[in-house]
Design an enzyme around this catalytic site. Structure first.
Site, PDB file in Angstrom:
ATOM      1  N   ASP A  16       0.813  -1.225   0.000  1.00 32.05           N
ATOM      2  CA  ASP A  16       0.000   0.000   0.000  1.00 32.05           C
ATOM      3  C   ASP A  16       0.844   1.272   0.000  1.00 32.05           C
ATOM      4  OD1 ASP A  16      -2.371  -1.376   0.015  1.00 32.05           O
ATOM      5  OD2 ASP A  16      -2.681  -1.207   2.177  1.00 32.05           O
ATOM      6  N   ARG A  96      -0.465   4.549  17.070  1.00 31.14           N
ATOM      7  CA  ARG A  96      -0.951   5.531  16.081  1.00 31.14           C
ATOM      8  C   ARG A  96      -0.737   6.984  16.479  1.00 31.14           C
ATOM      9  NH1 ARG A  96      -0.125   2.148  12.230  1.00 31.14           N
ATOM     10  NH2 ARG A  96      -1.806   0.710  11.748  1.00 31.14           N
ATOM     11  N   ASP A 125      -7.844   2.728  12.381  1.00 25.42           N
ATOM     12  CA  ASP A 125      -6.564   3.426  12.243  1.00 25.42           C
ATOM     13  C   ASP A 125      -6.690   4.742  11.482  1.00 25.42           C
ATOM     14  OD1 ASP A 125      -5.191   1.546  13.721  1.00 25.42           O
ATOM     15  OD2 ASP A 125      -4.847   0.260  11.993  1.00 25.42           O
ATOM     16  N   SER A 176      -4.565  -8.786   7.443  1.00 29.48           N
ATOM     17  CA  SER A 176      -4.034  -7.443   7.614  1.00 29.48           C
ATOM     18  C   SER A 176      -3.394  -7.406   9.001  1.00 29.48           C
ATOM     19  CB  SER A 176      -5.177  -6.429   7.521  1.00 29.48           C
ATOM     20  OG  SER A 176      -4.737  -5.184   8.022  1.00 29.48           O
TER      21      SER A 176
HETATM   22  N1  ARG Z   1      -8.500  -3.598  15.790  1.00 28.07           N
HETATM   23  C1  ARG Z   1      -7.230  -3.178  16.259  1.00 28.07           C
HETATM   24  C2  ARG Z   1      -7.231  -1.725  16.620  1.00 28.07           C
HETATM   25  O1  ARG Z   1      -8.110  -1.052  16.240  1.00 28.07           O
HETATM   26  C3  ARG Z   1      -6.125  -3.545  15.323  1.00 28.07           C
HETATM   27  C4  ARG Z   1      -5.955  -2.748  14.087  1.00 28.07           C
HETATM   28  C5  ARG Z   1      -4.896  -3.375  13.266  1.00 28.07           C
HETATM   29  N2  ARG Z   1      -4.544  -2.621  12.115  1.00 28.07           N
HETATM   30  C6  ARG Z   1      -4.215  -3.182  10.946  1.00 28.07           C
HETATM   31  N3  ARG Z   1      -3.947  -2.371   9.984  1.00 28.07           N
HETATM   32  N4  ARG Z   1      -4.241  -4.453  10.768  1.00 28.07           N
HETATM   33  O2  ARG Z   1      -6.385  -1.219  17.304  1.00 28.07           O
END
Ligand code: ARG
Length: 321
Positions: A16, A96, A125, A176
């Site tokens: 990506d 993040r 995210d 992912s």
């Molecule tokens: N659901 C989790 C969170 O919101 C994990 C997110 C994982 N991100 C990813 N791009 N796979 O913190």
């Protein structure tokens, strides 16, 4: 000739973000500076940096933010007992806001007009980056290529081939994933069906409990003011202590979490996490509290833990007093 505007892109080196470098140049006619942040997993940063330049970044920056991540994000969350919905130690969610802060700082230092991230429009995210960035720097424009370009994964691969963007097929996974020192998040693919037991290939940091050694292993953790400072009597810096516990607890199958989670965007989602050190340290910290806190303090702590976890999950760390 007027100079092109600059954008700082959070860059992991995956498909990506590689495609994003070229796509931003073509769509927005901007110069792309990439920013790759190490939050304790120590990937091959030099290769990631070189690839960014190959795909057309005018500058490729790499920052080791491990110590800051531990001191300002992980330890406060551990002291707060922050487990989202009682289960998820929040590794991705804690990372993040730090990425948002470093994007903003870098954009200001390089006179960039925008920042960019590789999130799609489906998850938490994107919300975290948008909220974090806008709180710190309302003047910066945010570009989210994967939310805008409307390409499937196969179309992205085609786009990469057409544009001579070398992609690393070994990194291709049916899930992912996101990882940092505090844990690994795995979602999508076969995992979306909560009835399906997660296939073994979803895991990378932990063994299945059936493969764990028969002999138990003991760890002794020393805390000072809620922060772990020593392991088995040996003083250790935070990052090393967490790394060591990820290894040792992961070998015993500790730290697998299977959780149906309420996302910020209002949907439920099945998530798998691996967080051996986080699970172990939260358990140890809770035990310590059970012998040190009074009943009213314990009840109060429980409610504050839940509130703190929600603040982290929603990326409101920069706005909540
Ligand atoms: N659901 C989790 C969170 O919101 C994990 C997110 C994982 N991100 C990813 N791009 N796979 O913190």
């Amino acid at each position: 000739m007027t100079e092109k505007q600059k954008v700082v892109l959070a860059y992991s080196g995956g498909l990506d973000t590689c495609v994003a470098v070229r796509w931003i140049q073509q769509t927005y006619d901007m110069d792309v500076v990439t920013l790759t942040i190490d939050m304790g997993t120590h990937e091959d940063l030099e290769t990631i940096r070189r690839r960014a330049l190959q795909v057309g970044a005018i500058k490729a920056l790499v920052v080791d933010a491990t110590d800051v991540f531990v001191d300002y994000f992980i330890w406060p969350a551990l002291r707060a007992g922050a487990l989202y919905e009682g289960a998820y130690p929040l590794a991705t969610a804690l990372g993040r806001p730090l990425v948002a802060k470093l994007l903003v700082d870098t954009a200001r230092r390089h006179g960039a007009a925008a920042v960019a991230h590789g999130c799609t429009g489906k998850g938490n995210d994107q919300v975290r980056f948008d909220v974090g960035i806008k709180t710190l720097a309302p003047e910066l424009r945010i570009i989210a290529p994967a939310r805008e370009w409307d390409m499937t994964r196969d179309e992205e691969i085609e786009y990469a081939a057409r544009n001579n963007i070398e992609i690393d097929v070994t990194r291709k996974s049916p899930y992912s994933t996101d990882e940092n020192l505090w844990g690994r998040s795995i979602e999508c693919g076969a995992l979306e069906d909560p009835w399906t037991e997660p296939p073994e290939d979803a895991y990378a940091w932990t063994v299945s409990p059936g493969q764990a050694p028969d002999e138990p292993e003991y760890v002794e953790i020393e805390f000072e003011r809620g922060i772990p400072t020593a392991l088995d009597g040996k003083e250790m810096k935070g990052p090393e202590l967490i790394q060591e516990l990820n290894r040792r607890a992961g070998r015993h199958g500790v730290g697998r979490i299977d959780h149906i989670e309420n996302r910020v965007v209002g949907i439920k989602s099945r998530e798998i996490y691996e967080a051996p050190a986080a699970v172990l340290l939260h358990a140890a910290h809770r035990e310590l509290e059970s012998i040190t806190l009074t009943r009213p303090a314990m009840r109060f702590k429980e409610s504050v833990s839940t509130a703190y976890a929600d603040v982290v999950y929603d990326c409101l760390l920069y706005t909540s007093d």
